[in-house]
Each structure stands twice: as structure tokens, then as C-alpha cells.
Design a protein around this motif. Sequence first.
Motif, PDB file in Angstrom:
ATOM      1  N   VAL A 260       0.796  -1.227   0.000  1.00 62.39           N
ATOM      2  CA  VAL A 260       0.000   0.000   0.000  1.00 62.39           C
ATOM      3  C   VAL A 260       0.831   1.281   0.000  1.00 62.39           C
ATOM      4  N   ARG A 261       1.841   1.398   0.791  1.00 60.13           N
ATOM      5  CA  ARG A 261       2.490   2.665   1.113  1.00 60.13           C
ATOM      6  C   ARG A 261       3.045   3.449  -0.062  1.00 60.13           C
ATOM      7  N   PHE A 262       3.276   2.831  -1.191  1.00 61.14           N
ATOM      8  CA  PHE A 262       3.881   3.491  -2.342  1.00 61.14           C
ATOM      9  C   PHE A 262       2.853   4.082  -3.313  1.00 61.14           C
ATOM     10  N   TYR A 263       1.570   3.937  -3.015  1.00 64.13           N
ATOM     11  CA  TYR A 263       0.543   4.486  -3.909  1.00 64.13           C
ATOM     12  C   TYR A 263       0.411   5.993  -3.718  1.00 64.13           C
ATOM     13  N   PRO A 264       0.205   6.734  -4.819  1.00 67.40           N
ATOM     14  CA  PRO A 264       0.008   8.186  -4.716  1.00 67.40           C
ATOM     15  C   PRO A 264      -1.168   8.512  -3.790  1.00 67.40           C
ATOM     16  N   GLY A 265      -0.965   9.475  -2.926  1.00 67.53           N
ATOM     17  CA  GLY A 265      -2.009   9.904  -2.007  1.00 67.53           C
ATOM     18  C   GLY A 265      -2.017   9.182  -0.675  1.00 67.53           C
ATOM     19  N   TYR A 266      -1.270   8.093  -0.558  1.00 68.26           N
ATOM     20  CA  TYR A 266      -1.162   7.394   0.729  1.00 68.26           C
ATOM     21  C   TYR A 266      -0.362   8.286   1.668  1.00 68.26           C
ATOM     22  N   LEU A 267      -0.901   8.547   2.845  1.00 70.85           N
ATOM     23  CA  LEU A 267      -0.207   9.398   3.807  1.00 70.85           C
ATOM     24  C   LEU A 267       0.377   8.610   4.968  1.00 70.85           C
ATOM     25  N   SER A 268      -0.386   7.670   5.527  1.00 69.10           N
ATOM     26  CA  SER A 268       0.123   6.898   6.659  1.00 69.10           C
ATOM     27  C   SER A 268      -0.857   5.799   7.035  1.00 69.10           C
ATOM     28  N   ALA A 269      -0.351   4.904   7.855  1.00 62.54           N
ATOM     29  CA  ALA A 269      -1.203   3.921   8.523  1.00 62.54           C
ATOM     30  C   ALA A 269      -0.812   3.966   9.990  1.00 62.54           C
ATOM     31  N   ARG A 270      -1.781   4.136  10.833  1.00 57.49           N
ATOM     32  CA  ARG A 270      -1.544   4.115  12.285  1.00 57.49           C
ATOM     33  C   ARG A 270      -2.194   2.873  12.851  1.00 57.49           C
ATOM     34  N   LEU A 271      -1.383   2.068  13.494  1.00 57.79           N
ATOM     35  CA  LEU A 271      -1.866   0.826  14.094  1.00 57.79           C
ATOM     36  C   LEU A 271      -2.090   1.071  15.577  1.00 57.79           C
ATOM     37  N   HIS A 272      -3.292   0.798  16.030  1.00 56.08           N
ATOM     38  CA  HIS A 272      -3.670   1.012  17.424  1.00 56.08           C
ATOM     39  C   HIS A 272      -3.989  -0.336  18.054  1.00 56.08           C
ATOM     40  N   ALA A 273      -3.445  -0.576  19.233  1.00 62.62           N
ATOM     41  CA  ALA A 273      -3.708  -1.791  19.994  1.00 62.62           C
ATOM     42  C   ALA A 273      -4.383  -1.386  21.300  1.00 62.62           C
ATOM     43  N   SER A 274      -5.536  -1.978  21.574  1.00 65.02           N
ATOM     44  CA  SER A 274      -6.241  -1.643  22.814  1.00 65.02           C
ATOM     45  C   SER A 274      -5.413  -2.073  24.016  1.00 65.02           C
ATOM     46  N   THR A 275      -5.543  -1.344  25.088  1.00 67.30           N
ATOM     47  CA  THR A 275      -4.753  -1.637  26.290  1.00 67.30           C
ATOM     48  C   THR A 275      -5.174  -2.940  26.966  1.00 67.30           C
ATOM     49  N   ASP A 276      -6.379  -3.439  26.646  1.00 66.07           N
ATOM     50  CA  ASP A 276      -6.806  -4.704  27.248  1.00 66.07           C
ATOM     51  C   ASP A 276      -6.416  -5.920  26.402  1.00 66.07           C
ATOM     52  N   GLY A 277      -5.727  -5.685  25.272  1.00 63.62           N
ATOM     53  CA  GLY A 277      -5.241  -6.789  24.450  1.00 63.62           C
ATOM     54  C   GLY A 277      -6.276  -7.445  23.564  1.00 63.62           C
ATOM     55  N   THR A 278      -7.432  -6.804  23.336  1.00 62.83           N
ATOM     56  CA  THR A 278      -8.508  -7.465  22.590  1.00 62.83           C
ATOM     57  C   THR A 278      -8.848  -6.836  21.246  1.00 62.83           C
ATOM     58  N   ARG A 279      -8.252  -5.697  20.883  1.00 59.12           N
ATOM     59  CA  ARG A 279      -8.612  -5.029  19.630  1.00 59.12           C
ATOM     60  C   ARG A 279      -7.373  -4.505  18.923  1.00 59.12           C
ATOM     61  N   VAL A 280      -7.477  -4.461  17.587  1.00 60.41           N
ATOM     62  CA  VAL A 280      -6.464  -3.828  16.743  1.00 60.41           C
ATOM     63  C   VAL A 280      -7.198  -2.974  15.724  1.00 60.41           C
ATOM     64  N   TYR A 281      -6.797  -1.712  15.635  1.00 58.53           N
ATOM     65  CA  TYR A 281      -7.315  -0.798  14.618  1.00 58.53           C
ATOM     66  C   TYR A 281      -6.170  -0.431  13.691  1.00 58.53           C
ATOM     67  N   ASN A 282      -6.438  -0.468  12.403  1.00 62.13           N
ATOM     68  CA  ASN A 282      -5.490  -0.004  11.405  1.00 62.13           C
ATOM     69  C   ASN A 282      -6.169   1.178  10.715  1.00 62.13           C
ATOM     70  N   ILE A 283      -5.698   2.383  10.993  1.00 62.58           N
ATOM     71  CA  ILE A 283      -6.297   3.584  10.426  1.00 62.58           C
ATOM     72  C   ILE A 283      -5.382   4.082   9.313  1.00 62.58           C
ATOM     73  N   VAL A 284      -5.847   3.918   8.075  1.00 62.70           N
ATOM     74  CA  VAL A 284      -5.071   4.276   6.897  1.00 62.70           C
ATOM     75  C   VAL A 284      -5.552   5.635   6.400  1.00 62.70           C
ATOM     76  N   HIS A 285      -4.627   6.579   6.304  1.00 68.71           N
ATOM     77  CA  HIS A 285      -4.941   7.955   5.929  1.00 68.71           C
ATOM     78  C   HIS A 285      -4.529   8.195   4.474  1.00 68.71           C
ATOM     79  N   TRP A 286      -5.463   8.668   3.695  1.00 63.50           N
ATOM     80  CA  TRP A 286      -5.246   9.029   2.291  1.00 63.50           C
ATOM     81  C   TRP A 286      -5.426  10.524   2.141  1.00 63.50           C
ATOM     82  N   ALA A 287      -4.738  11.131   1.185  1.00 62.88           N
ATOM     83  CA  ALA A 287      -4.856  12.564   0.944  1.00 62.88           C
ATOM     84  C   ALA A 287      -6.269  12.937   0.499  1.00 62.88           C
ATOM     85  N   SER A 288      -6.908  12.037  -0.238  1.00 66.84           N
ATOM     86  CA  SER A 288      -8.262  12.330  -0.728  1.00 66.84           C
ATOM     87  C   SER A 288      -9.001  11.030  -1.011  1.00 66.84           C
TER      88      SER A 288
END
Length: 121
Positions: free
Chosen positions: A36-64
Motif C-alpha cells: 500500500v504505502r507506495f501508492y500516490p495519495g497514501y499518507l500513513s497507517a496508524r496501528l492502534h492496539a487496545s490496552t486490554d489486548g482485545t482489539r487492533v485498529y489499522n487507520i489508513v490515511h489518504w490525501a483524498s
Amino acid sequence: MSSDSGFYSIIDYTVDGPETQRELAEAFAEIQERWVRFYPGYLSARLHASTDGTRVYNIVHWASEADYRDFVETSDTEGRMAAIQRALDGLSGEAEPRMSGAPTYRVVREIGPGPQRTGDT
């Protein structure tokens, strides 16, 4: 605050514990780097792990939204989805997606720091 016109894909999984959580976050990072990261408009991916160890969020940010749509139309979706499935199959525990429908979002409002608002003003 800036008027962020970015576009986001938010991928949400439940997992059966901290080890699976760590493995899934690593797998998502690898997929971003390889697929993914090399595509035009890709800005970032932020990986979030819940403090209780039960969830993972991958928030991918695009310019548009157009950049995201171009990625969807021109990328190797079949290969990327196969890589995701291999990653899920290789986990030591269980992971289940929690998304329903297209996991895509636009920023509609952001409230930043400032003085406390009181009364009607």
C-alpha cells in the motif's frame, strides 16, 4: 484546527489476547509496507492496539477519496487480500473483523484544544 480533507479506511479486528494482537499489528504493518504505502495519495497507517489486548485498529490515511479510489481500482486487490488471509491464517490465536460495509470515512469535524465553552456562547 486544520480543515483536514483527508480520507480514511479504518480496519477493526477483535483478537483473543495480547500475543495475537501483537502478531496482527505486525502483519498489518507488513501489508502496508509491501502492498500500500507506495501508492500516490497514501499518507500513513496508524496501528492502534487496545490496552486490554482485545482489539487492533489499522487507520489508513489518504490525501483524498480520489486517491483511495484510484488505489482500489489500480492495486492488486486479489494479491493483497491473499496476503491478509495468509497473515490471519498464520496467527497463533484468533482474530475476527468487526467492520460492516465499506470501512471508509471522511473527516467532518475536529475540535482542538482551547478555552472551556460556557453558557450559550
